[in-house]
Write an enzyme that holds these catalytic residues in place. Structure first.
Site, mmCIF file in Angstrom:
data_model
loop_
_atom_site.group_PDB
_atom_site.id
_atom_site.type_symbol
_atom_site.label_atom_id
_atom_site.label_comp_id
_atom_site.label_asym_id
_atom_site.label_seq_id
_atom_site.Cartn_x
_atom_site.Cartn_y
_atom_site.Cartn_z
ATOM 1 N N ALA A 1 15.377 -30.438 5.188
ATOM 2 C CA ALA A 1 15.176 -31.499 6.178
ATOM 3 C C ALA A 1 13.786 -31.433 6.807
ATOM 4 O O ALA A 1 13.209 -32.460 7.164
ATOM 5 C CB ALA A 1 16.255 -31.419 7.256
ATOM 6 N N THR A 2 13.244 -30.236 6.937
ATOM 7 C CA THR A 2 11.895 -30.133 7.499
ATOM 8 C C THR A 2 10.903 -30.874 6.616
ATOM 9 O O THR A 2 10.071 -31.649 7.101
ATOM 10 C CB THR A 2 11.486 -28.649 7.647
ATOM 11 N N GLN B 1 22.030 -33.188 11.082
ATOM 12 C CA GLN B 1 23.244 -32.749 11.772
ATOM 13 C C GLN B 1 24.341 -33.808 11.743
ATOM 14 O O GLN B 1 25.463 -33.535 12.173
ATOM 15 C CB GLN B 1 22.934 -32.399 13.238
ATOM 16 N N SER C 1 19.987 -32.644 4.805
ATOM 17 C CA SER C 1 19.851 -31.225 4.499
ATOM 18 C C SER C 1 21.139 -30.728 3.861
ATOM 19 O O SER C 1 22.226 -31.154 4.241
ATOM 20 C CB SER C 1 19.585 -30.466 5.803
ATOM 21 N N THR D 1 8.639 -28.826 -9.622
ATOM 22 C CA THR D 1 9.813 -28.606 -10.472
ATOM 23 C C THR D 1 11.076 -28.667 -9.622
ATOM 24 O O THR D 1 11.157 -28.042 -8.573
ATOM 25 C CB THR D 1 9.717 -27.226 -11.150
ATOM 26 N N CYS E 1 16.267 -13.377 22.204
ATOM 27 C CA CYS E 1 16.262 -12.007 22.682
ATOM 28 C C CYS E 1 14.958 -11.320 22.313
ATOM 29 O O CYS E 1 14.286 -11.706 21.383
ATOM 30 C CB CYS E 1 17.420 -11.246 22.068
#
Lengths: 132, 393, 376
Positions: free
Chosen positions: B77-78, B185, B205, B245, B330
């Protein structure tokens, strides 16, 4: 779904930080008005972290301690470590403790240097009140 | 043997496991004696690979009501979002150079638009309402005579908020503005029928839908034809829009995943929404929590909550047994709080102290209950540690 | 049994590579950008593969940027190095892969001067002409492939690097065909950027890498998400990356043994072709990859010969897979100065590590029959 391999500390904190964060020994506060208790507080920018340490002194040494912390795991670990380390220490020993000692003891990284400073500030704040 | 802590996976919006039936569809292309040839090769093994790629193209098209010839393969999707936005801007012969998008778009859309700004393209980043909705009227107001493209995601990846694409699309068509929708999504979560909704470009995606990572597609409308400048040159694959490819096994997997999704869509959506609502019902017992995004316009699989009185990183670290996404990362002091929640007007602290639960086919009621119990216990514990709570409560 | 002689188009996935990929195809894995356990397991696997790929190419792990394949790597290198620069000049070898050629040519529309680097009939760079070309005008980047996909000709990339660096420019070397067939040493190669692909070395399709020397600034081709130090957005293709790593490690371990096998097969094939009237090998005397032979057979047009061989169960290529079926003669052979009719007749045999002498013999026998059929 099957489980991935797990370890006790999945986020890459130092072992000391991880243990103290999870167990948070000496978390809490003395009942208001408890004799011989001095409290020190420090906060970092915009109050994203606040640390409060309470020390009960008797005969020139720390007889008991508590801490409370709002902040990242390292901040909480710093509070827990300070509370535990201070037990039995003299005021002179408390005065000698600096942020670098906290960092060495807890093995946190450069980007957490401010957590050490927060600990140092909270302790200093308590000692200032003691002097007064 | 020490007890291995259970990890509950509620991060299906980040990625999904590959469905066993999808893997089965992929394996023939991964075996030395299988159909491993290059789909561009001019011999029988190559033709077989090509046939598999084309069958998968039809499967992907079918889920969104497109023609097979409108599906361009990408690496995900990017890449689809990059190709749609940069490709449309670079191709355009009209000289129009303005894009309307929203502040809550996926990072790759925001980053692509920011890059284009450095190249002289004007971009309006719309601020959604506090419930996450960007109204069609808001979009129309932002249009200028220079606007070439509107890019808006169908379902937000952090909050699950569903935009009213069906109402906006014809309004943009009337005005001659291209409409790109990131549906990474949305596909397989809500029905999409591009025969009825005049979107020009739609990003898809595989790995959000039980397919493999590294596979995606861009729907490029044929009638009226949306034109794009290729972003990857060399060999002229995919009608010249995307060279390279073709990764046959991944595309076969994406096709199988989309076909499965088409068959399961209604059942999956109802089951997942039911579990999501159960999770919310449990968690609501906690005081001072805030659901992010409009619950009335939310995709079935997402629940995003901010927790007052706890710090984001500690919240995340206190839940090692729970695989969820967090508004805070984190072990990184430099992490910015979620820009999506900030755009909805949440404070830095609330944006940080947020968890995105995303559910999927593998989620069970027992997992939901266990996750809710873990979260409630840890939030109460962190609140009990906080000196701010002690003073203010 | 069908015979597969098209390994420069793609290779079958090595079973040991599939084995390495399997846990990531089926098992619990996350998005490497996620901080939870699933995400960290994926992240660790991606980083281990990065070290494996770096080792094959004589690079540092930190120099490896994952891409979706060789085409993306070449696009990222050429467009990425030029996007933020004031337009000057780009050079590329006359026999480069279409992904280099077309990426370079796409820059012309943005005001760049785009020129080819001339090669001789042997496919090798015409060095005096190249030096003169470099001296003529400022240069931003040049591209010269390590080994050619059609002829197998191996270029002297280090020599090109010295010249290009002398001109204050960058060198991209497309090593997609070279990797796993001849030793690579990125550190000493003279290249600042090097493209690699997994599926040419028994790894999976859909994954490649661009090696980037420290200090080389690139504008990303895929924006968003900040993966690969901001150089390449998008969720990492974990299973394929793990497969690339495993394939690279095997290629490194078995490089000499594979090359020896391939060279023996190639020599057998070339000896057979030498005995076949009307067969001529292109760039015969140049240093070539151990697996590649491109040749013409008098009386046969390449596409027709390809189809005739295909009917007999032998898969070869008439040039690059990308340009197959387009009815165009190979730009590689035209670039080497061969006449169009000769270029039209080209057939490429690219051998693989699992091919056998018996397959080569069978191929030669079929070729002999076809030659007679054409002559009849």
């Amino acid at each position: 779904m099957a489980q991935p391999s797990t370890d006790a500390n999945p986020f890459g904190y130092s072992e000391a930080v991880w243990r103290l964060f999870n167990q948070a020994p000496r978390a809490g506060a003395f009942a208001p008005g408890t004799a011989g208790v001095v409290a020190g507080t420090a906060q970092s920018n915009a109050a994203h972290a606040v640390l409060r340490i309470e020390l009960q002194l008797a005969g020139g040494r720390v007889a008991d301690s508590r801490f409370r912390a709002y902040g990242c795991p390292t901040t909480i670990a710093v509070g827990a470590w300070l509370a535990g380390w201070s037990l039995g220490r003299t005021v002179a020993e408390l005065r000698a403790l600096g942020a670098a000692d906290l960092r060495a003891a807890l093995e946190f990284s450069d980007d957490r240097a401010h957590c050490g400073l927060l600990g140092e500030d909270a302790l200093r704040n308590a000692l200032e009140k003691l002097q007064r | 043997m020490p007890e291995v802590p259970k990890v509950i996976y509620l991060d299906y919006a980040a990625t999904t496991p590959v469905d066993p039936r999808v893997l089965e569809a992929m394996l023939p292309f991964l075996q030395a004696q299988g159909e491993f040839a290059n789909a561009s090769s001019w011999h029988r093994p190559g033709f077989k690979a090509r046939a598999a790629v084309e069958a998968a193209r039809a499967q992907v098209a079918a889920l969104v009501g497109a023609e097979a010839g409108e599906i361009v393969w990408t690496s995900g999707a990017t890449e689809s979002n990059n190709l749609a936005i940069k490709g449309a801007i670079e191709f355009n012969a009209t000289g129009r150079a303005h894009i309307v998008t929203a502040r809550t778009e996926h990072k790759c859309v925001v980053d692509t638009c920011r890059y284009l700004e450095t190249r002289g393209v004007g971009v309006s980043f719309l601020k959604p309402a506090a419930n996450g909705i960007v109204s069609p009227e808001q979009v129309l107001e932002a249009l200028t005579p220079d606007t070439l493209l509107v890019s808006l995601m169908w379902v937000n990846n952090e909050t699950g908020v569903v935009q009213d694409i069906a109402r906006l699309a014809p309004l943009l068509r009337e005005r001659g503005v291209l409409f790109h929708v990131d549906a990474a999504q949305a596909a397989g979560k809500l029905p999409i029928d591009l025969r009825r909704v005049p979107v020009d470009l739609l990003s898809l995606s595989a790995h959000k839908l039980y397919g493999p990572k590294g596979a995606g597609a861009l729907y490029v409308r044929r009638k009226p034809r949306a034109r794009l400048a290729p972003q990857m040159h060399g060999g002229g694959h995919e009608w010249g829009m995307r060279s390279g490819t073709l990764a046959t096994h991944q595309l076969a997997g994406m096709g199988a995943a989309f076909e499965l999704a088409a068959r399961r869509l209604e059942g999956d959506a109802a089951a997942v929404a039911g579990l999501r609502d159960r999770l919310w019902q449990r968690l609501r017992e906690l005081p001072r929590i805030h659901r992010n995004g409009d619950p009335a316009a939310c995709a079935p699989h997402v629940l995003n909550i901010s927790f007052e009185g706890v710090e984001g990183e500690s919240l995340r670290a206190a839940l090692p047994g729970l695989a969820v996404s967090s508004g805070s990362a984190c072990s990184s002091a430099t992490q910015e709080p979620s820009y999506v929640l900030r755009a909805l007007g949440r404070s830095d602290d609330l944006a940080n102290a947020s968890l995105r639960f995303s559910l999927g086919r593998g989620t069970t009621a027992a997992e939901v209950d266990q996750a809710a119990a873990m979260v409630m216990e840890k939030v109460r514990w962190l609140r009990s540690l906080s000196p701010l709570e002690a003073w203010e409560v | 049994m069908p015979i597969y002689f098209d390994h420069n188009a793609t290779t079958p996935l090595e079973p040991r590579v599939l084995e390495a990929m399997q846990p990531y195809l089926t098992g619990p894995y996350g998005n490497p950008s996620s901080v939870h356990r699933y995400g960290r397991a994926a992240r660790d696997a991606v980083e281990a593969a990065r070290a494996q790929v770096a080792a094959l190419a004589g690079a540092q792990a930190g120099e490896v940027v994952w891409t979706s394949g060789g085409t993306e790597s070449n696009n990222l290198a050429l467009k990425g190095a030029t996007a933020a620069a004031a337009a000057t000049r780009v050079l590329y070898g006359a026999t480069e892969h279409p992904s280099v050629l077309e990426s370079a040519e796409s820059l012309a529309a943005r005001g760049w001067q785009v020129e080819t680097i001339a090669v001789g009939a042997d496919g090798l760079v015409d060095w005096p002409a190249f030096a003169a070309q470099l001296a003529r005008a400022p240069l931003c980047i040049a591209a010269l492939m390590a080994a050619n996909n059609e002829t197998g000709v191996i270029q002297d990339v280090a020599r090109a690097g010295a010249l290009v660096h002398g001109a204050g420019a960058l060198l991209l070397s497309d090593a997609v065909q070279a990797a796993g067939k001849i030793p690579l040493d990125f550190a000493a190669s003279g290249a600042d950027l090097m493209s690699l692909s997994a599926h040419k070395l028994y790894g999976p399709k859909g994954v490649g890498a661009l090696l980037v020397k420290a200090g080389v600034e690139l504008v990303p081709l895929l924006h968003g998400g900040g993966q690969e130090h901001g150089l390449r957005g998008g969720t990492e293709n974990v299973a394929a990356i793990v497969g690339f790593g495993a394939a690279a490690e095997l290629a490194q371990q078995e490089l000499e043994a594979r090359a020896e096998t391939l060279l023996a097969l190639r020599r057998r094939l070339e000896a057979g072709l030498a005995a076949l009237p009307g067969a001529a090998i292109f760039a015969r005397d140049a240093a070539r990859l151990p697996n590649t032979v491109q040749f013409g057979l008098r009386g046969w047009e390449g596409e027709a010969l390809l189809m005739a061989l295909d009917r007999r169960g032998i898969a070869v290529s008439s040039g690059s897979a990308c340009s197959s079926g387009k009815g165009q003669p190979s730009h590689v052979l035209l670039g080497m100065g061969l006449p169009r009719d000769v270029a039209f007749g080209a057939i490429r045999v690219s051998l693989g590590k699992d091919n056998t002498a018996a397959e080569v013999d069978r191929f030669l026998a079929v070729l002999g029959e076809l030659r007679l059929a054409a002559a009849a």
